[in-house]
Design a protein around this motif. Structure first.
Motif, PDB file in Angstrom:
ATOM      1  N   SER A  12       0.853  -1.179   0.000  1.00  0.00           N
ATOM      2  CA  SER A  12       0.000   0.000   0.000  1.00  0.00           C
ATOM      3  C   SER A  12       0.892   1.234   0.000  1.00  0.00           C
ATOM      4  CB  SER A  12      -0.898   0.001   1.236  1.00  0.00           C
ATOM      5  OG  SER A  12      -0.114  -0.043   2.418  1.00  0.00           O
ATOM      6  N   ALA A  13       0.303   2.395  -0.214  1.00  0.00           N
ATOM      7  CA  ALA A  13       1.082   3.632  -0.234  1.00  0.00           C
ATOM      8  C   ALA A  13       1.768   3.849   1.116  1.00  0.00           C
ATOM      9  CB  ALA A  13       0.177   4.810  -0.567  1.00  0.00           C
ATOM     10  N   LEU A  14       2.964   4.421   1.062  1.00  0.00           N
ATOM     11  CA  LEU A  14       3.692   4.686   2.304  1.00  0.00           C
ATOM     12  C   LEU A  14       2.867   5.531   3.270  1.00  0.00           C
ATOM     13  CD1 LEU A  14       7.332   5.238   1.043  1.00  0.00           C
ATOM     14  CD2 LEU A  14       6.662   3.701   2.900  1.00  0.00           C
ATOM     15  N   ARG A  15       2.103   6.466   2.754  1.00  0.00           N
ATOM     16  CA  ARG A  15       1.309   7.331   3.630  1.00  0.00           C
ATOM     17  C   ARG A  15       0.308   6.523   4.451  1.00  0.00           C
ATOM     18  NH1 ARG A  15      -2.427  10.309  -0.992  1.00  0.00           N
ATOM     19  NH2 ARG A  15      -3.640   8.464  -1.566  1.00  0.00           N
ATOM     20  N   ASP A  16      -0.069   5.324   3.941  1.00  0.00           N
ATOM     21  CA  ASP A  16      -1.007   4.474   4.663  1.00  0.00           C
ATOM     22  C   ASP A  16      -0.304   3.480   5.581  1.00  0.00           C
ATOM     23  OD1 ASP A  16      -3.170   5.666   3.317  1.00  0.00           O
ATOM     24  OD2 ASP A  16      -2.941   4.285   1.626  1.00  0.00           O
ATOM     25  N   ARG A  17       1.028   3.357   5.445  1.00  0.00           N
ATOM     26  CA  ARG A  17       1.776   2.382   6.244  1.00  0.00           C
ATOM     27  C   ARG A  17       2.618   3.013   7.328  1.00  0.00           C
ATOM     28  NH1 ARG A  17       4.244   0.903   1.230  1.00  0.00           N
ATOM     29  NH2 ARG A  17       6.212   0.628   2.327  1.00  0.00           N
ATOM     30  N   VAL A  18       2.865   4.315   7.217  1.00  0.00           N
ATOM     31  CA  VAL A  18       3.793   4.972   8.136  1.00  0.00           C
ATOM     32  C   VAL A  18       3.046   6.014   8.961  1.00  0.00           C
ATOM     33  CG1 VAL A  18       5.852   6.413   8.315  1.00  0.00           C
ATOM     34  CG2 VAL A  18       5.739   4.604   6.583  1.00  0.00           C
ATOM     35  N   THR A  19       3.241   5.954  10.250  1.00  0.00           N
ATOM     36  CA  THR A  19       2.671   6.951  11.162  1.00  0.00           C
ATOM     37  C   THR A  19       3.760   7.936  11.552  1.00  0.00           C
ATOM     38  OG1 THR A  19       1.093   5.348  12.042  1.00  0.00           O
ATOM     39  CG2 THR A  19       1.518   7.315  13.366  1.00  0.00           C
ATOM     40  N   ALA A  20       3.465   9.210  11.407  1.00  0.00           N
ATOM     41  CA  ALA A  20       4.458  10.245  11.708  1.00  0.00           C
ATOM     42  C   ALA A  20       3.834  11.318  12.582  1.00  0.00           C
ATOM     43  CB  ALA A  20       4.978  10.869  10.412  1.00  0.00           C
ATOM     44  N   PRO A  21       4.626  11.978  13.410  1.00  0.00           N
ATOM     45  CA  PRO A  21       4.092  13.071  14.234  1.00  0.00           C
ATOM     46  C   PRO A  21       3.708  14.263  13.362  1.00  0.00           C
ATOM     47  CG  PRO A  21       6.482  12.975  14.441  1.00  0.00           C
ATOM     48  CD  PRO A  21       6.078  11.767  13.651  1.00  0.00           C
ATOM     49  N   SER A  22       2.658  14.967  13.754  1.00  0.00           N
ATOM     50  CA  SER A  22       2.245  16.154  12.997  1.00  0.00           C
ATOM     51  C   SER A  22       3.194  17.322  13.218  1.00  0.00           C
ATOM     52  CB  SER A  22       0.819  16.549  13.385  1.00  0.00           C
ATOM     53  OG  SER A  22       0.738  16.793  14.775  1.00  0.00           O
ATOM     54  N   SER A  23       3.861  17.344  14.372  1.00  0.00           N
ATOM     55  CA  SER A  23       4.857  18.391  14.657  1.00  0.00           C
ATOM     56  C   SER A  23       5.991  17.747  15.449  1.00  0.00           C
ATOM     57  CB  SER A  23       4.241  19.539  15.445  1.00  0.00           C
ATOM     58  OG  SER A  23       3.743  19.078  16.690  1.00  0.00           O
ATOM     59  N   ILE A  24       7.152  18.382  15.385  1.00  0.00           N
ATOM     60  CA  ILE A  24       8.337  17.833  16.041  1.00  0.00           C
ATOM     61  C   ILE A  24       8.941  18.904  16.938  1.00  0.00           C
ATOM     62  CG2 ILE A  24      10.520  16.638  15.732  1.00  0.00           C
ATOM     63  CD1 ILE A  24       9.723  16.184  12.801  1.00  0.00           C
ATOM     64  N   ALA A  25       9.049  18.596  18.208  1.00  0.00           N
ATOM     65  CA  ALA A  25       9.678  19.534  19.141  1.00  0.00           C
ATOM     66  C   ALA A  25      11.186  19.514  18.944  1.00  0.00           C
ATOM     67  CB  ALA A  25       9.330  19.155  20.576  1.00  0.00           C
ATOM     68  N   LEU A  26      11.811  20.660  19.122  1.00  0.00           N
ATOM     69  CA  LEU A  26      13.261  20.719  19.062  1.00  0.00           C
ATOM     70  C   LEU A  26      13.866  19.922  20.207  1.00  0.00           C
ATOM     71  CD1 LEU A  26      13.771  24.503  18.250  1.00  0.00           C
ATOM     72  CD2 LEU A  26      14.288  22.581  16.725  1.00  0.00           C
ATOM     73  N   PRO A  27      15.027  19.301  20.004  1.00  0.00           N
ATOM     74  CA  PRO A  27      15.693  18.612  21.121  1.00  0.00           C
ATOM     75  C   PRO A  27      16.048  19.591  22.235  1.00  0.00           C
ATOM     76  CG  PRO A  27      16.656  17.983  19.003  1.00  0.00           C
ATOM     77  CD  PRO A  27      15.763  19.151  18.739  1.00  0.00           C
ATOM     78  N   THR A  28      16.275  19.051  23.406  1.00  0.00           N
ATOM     79  CA  THR A  28      16.661  19.884  24.555  1.00  0.00           C
ATOM     80  C   THR A  28      17.932  19.372  25.228  1.00  0.00           C
ATOM     81  OG1 THR A  28      15.220  18.593  26.018  1.00  0.00           O
ATOM     82  CG2 THR A  28      14.273  20.585  25.014  1.00  0.00           C
ATOM     83  N   ALA A  29      18.531  18.332  24.713  1.00  0.00           N
ATOM     84  CA  ALA A  29      19.682  17.712  25.371  1.00  0.00           C
ATOM     85  C   ALA A  29      20.903  18.622  25.327  1.00  0.00           C
ATOM     86  CB  ALA A  29      20.011  16.381  24.687  1.00  0.00           C
ATOM     87  N   GLY A  30      21.786  18.446  26.326  1.00  0.00           N
ATOM     88  CA  GLY A  30      23.064  19.138  26.338  1.00  0.00           C
ATOM     89  C   GLY A  30      23.037  20.434  27.123  1.00  0.00           C
ATOM     90  N   ASP A  31      23.893  20.542  28.131  1.00  0.00           N
ATOM     91  CA  ASP A  31      23.954  21.756  28.937  1.00  0.00           C
ATOM     92  C   ASP A  31      24.431  22.937  28.098  1.00  0.00           C
ATOM     93  OD1 ASP A  31      23.168  20.323  31.131  1.00  0.00           O
ATOM     94  OD2 ASP A  31      25.212  20.042  31.929  1.00  0.00           O
ATOM     95  N   GLY A  32      23.755  24.056  28.257  1.00  0.00           N
ATOM     96  CA  GLY A  32      24.184  25.293  27.618  1.00  0.00           C
ATOM     97  C   GLY A  32      23.994  25.342  26.117  1.00  0.00           C
ATOM     98  N   LEU A  33      23.157  24.464  25.581  1.00  0.00           N
ATOM     99  CA  LEU A  33      22.959  24.438  24.134  1.00  0.00           C
ATOM    100  C   LEU A  33      21.649  25.096  23.741  1.00  0.00           C
ATOM    101  CD1 LEU A  33      24.126  20.840  23.122  1.00  0.00           C
ATOM    102  CD2 LEU A  33      25.460  22.964  23.244  1.00  0.00           C
ATOM    103  N   THR A  34      21.677  25.793  22.625  1.00  0.00           N
ATOM    104  CA  THR A  34      20.470  26.337  22.005  1.00  0.00           C
ATOM    105  C   THR A  34      20.201  25.560  20.726  1.00  0.00           C
ATOM    106  OG1 THR A  34      20.895  28.556  22.876  1.00  0.00           O
ATOM    107  CG2 THR A  34      19.391  28.379  20.993  1.00  0.00           C
ATOM    108  N   TRP A  35      19.053  24.873  20.690  1.00  0.00           N
ATOM    109  CA  TRP A  35      18.654  24.119  19.504  1.00  0.00           C
ATOM    110  C   TRP A  35      17.720  24.975  18.666  1.00  0.00           C
ATOM    111  CZ3 TRP A  35      20.168  19.063  18.349  1.00  0.00           C
ATOM    112  CH2 TRP A  35      20.858  18.380  19.359  1.00  0.00           C
ATOM    113  N   ARG A  36      17.907  24.918  17.363  1.00  0.00           N
ATOM    114  CA  ARG A  36      17.051  25.712  16.483  1.00  0.00           C
ATOM    115  C   ARG A  36      17.075  25.131  15.079  1.00  0.00           C
ATOM    116  NH1 ARG A  36      20.579  28.549  13.415  1.00  0.00           N
ATOM    117  NH2 ARG A  36      22.581  29.242  14.317  1.00  0.00           N
TER     118      ARG A  36
END
Length: 353
Positions: A12-36
């Motif tokens: 079947s079409a990939l869109r019907d077989r794969v579940t994906a998040p509607s939005s993705i939060a930026l990572p937060t790992a690592g002291d003193g890091l700014t993710w963007r």
């Protein structure tokens, strides 16, 4: 051909077989890091990170600025959606990762995950967080596809990069294919190139662009994971500073319409900035191929012999190339018979859908 999508009636079409998040939060790992998100203004930061990480991860090759510029200008790469960066308080890029969907899809929808973490910040969970973001974006690419084809999230690493391999395996990625780096000392004799009837050998030039692209897409059609090269991707490769059309070679034969058809090719890069990493000047053979109907005549051997002689005449001491360890054309045996020896290995790991 390169713009078409083939289908597998059993899927079947990939869109019907794969579940994906509607939005993705930026990572937060690592002291003193700014993710963007990433913009083209970050190319310098990404290059500095790639060079620092490369000294550990791939110490005999360099990422170049023009390669990044071409990637950021690609038809398939939207940096603000497809990539993320982490910057520390000193303004250094500490982590960078991307998830890029292919321009052409014939046998598989291969989403490439490419990421790295500054060596002195590894072990803090940054790579794990980065991979989670990349995978989420990769799933979005697959879930947006109407193709009834296998879908892959895939990443590659040098054999010695065991932490990266272990991280991918811990998150469900399996070792799918091995790639071998081979090297040849050009001081060793190069056999006289055998002749092939009805074939003319010519340097690559702009007039051959589309015929050479067609030949490459045909030659690699039966290679593992290979998808057609689009016109835009081909033009991007031609613009790279390292590309040496004068050292590259085409095999052409008459076509039924009075013109000439490209049936084989050898392409060469020369990057002097990489010479200190290998102890001297060398040329990198980026691709060798023969159309399927032209195989079995010794054409690849003839072209390579000519190119090896040309590299030596250009003052280069070694030739380097990479090959699929399980190439269906027997390429590894050909290269070894020409004096190449294995110097390194890399692996592609994939999660399949």
């Amino acid at each position: 051909m390169s713009g078409t999508t083939h289908h597998n009636p059993g899927l079947s079409a990939l869109r019907d077989r794969v579940t994906a998040p509607s939005s993705i939060a930026l990572p937060t790992a690592g002291d003193g890091l700014t993710w963007r998100p990433v913009t083209a203004d970050d190319i310098g930061l990404v290059l500095d990170l790639a060079r620092a990480a490369g000294r550990v991860d791939h110490p005999r090759s360099l990422v170049t600025r023009d390669e990044l510029e071409e990637e950021f200008g690609s038809e398939v790469f939207d940096p603000e959606r497809d990539a993320v960066i982490a910057v520390d308080t000193a303004g250094r890029a500490v982590a960078y990762g991307s998830a890029v969907a292919p321009a052409a899809q014939e046998t598989v929808v291969w989403v490439e995950l490419d990421g790295t973490v500054l060596p002195d910040r590894r072990g803090e969970g940054i790579g794990t967080a980065l991979l989670a973001w990349q995978e989420a974006r990769g799933l979005q690419h697959l879930a947006a596809s109407e193709a009834t084809l296998p879908g892959w999230l895939a990443s590659s690493a040098q054999d010695h990069a065991t932490p990266a391999i272990r991280l991918l395996e811990a998150h469900g990625y399996e070792r799918a294919r091995w790639w071998l780096e081979l090297e040849r000392d050009l001081a060793a004799p190069v056999a006289e190139p055998p002749s092939v009837s009805d074939v003319r050998l010519v340097p690559y030039g702009e007039e051959w662009t589309e015929r050479a692209r067609s030949a490459m897409n045909d030659a690699f059609r039966d290679h593992w994971g290979s998808q057609p090269v689009t016109a835009a991707e081909w033009a991007s490769g031609d613009r790279l500073e390292a590309f040496r059309p004068d050292l590259s070679l085409l095999a052409v034969t008459p076509d039924p319409h009075g013109g000439e058809r490209v049936v084989g090719f050898v392409f060469v890069d020369v990057a002097p900035d990489e010479w200190p990493l290998r102890g001297g000047p060398f040329g990198y053979v980026t691709a060798v191929g023969v159309r399927r109907e032209g195989r079995g005549r010794g054409l690849a051997r003839t072209m390579l012999a000519h190119v090896l002689r040309a590299l030596r005449a250009d003052g280069l001491g070694r030739a380097v190339l990479d090959v699929d360890a399980e190439s269906p054309t027997g390429a590894l045996g050909l290269y070894q018979s020409l004096g190449f020896t294995v110097t390194d290995r890399a692996v592609t790991l994939a999660k399949r859908f």
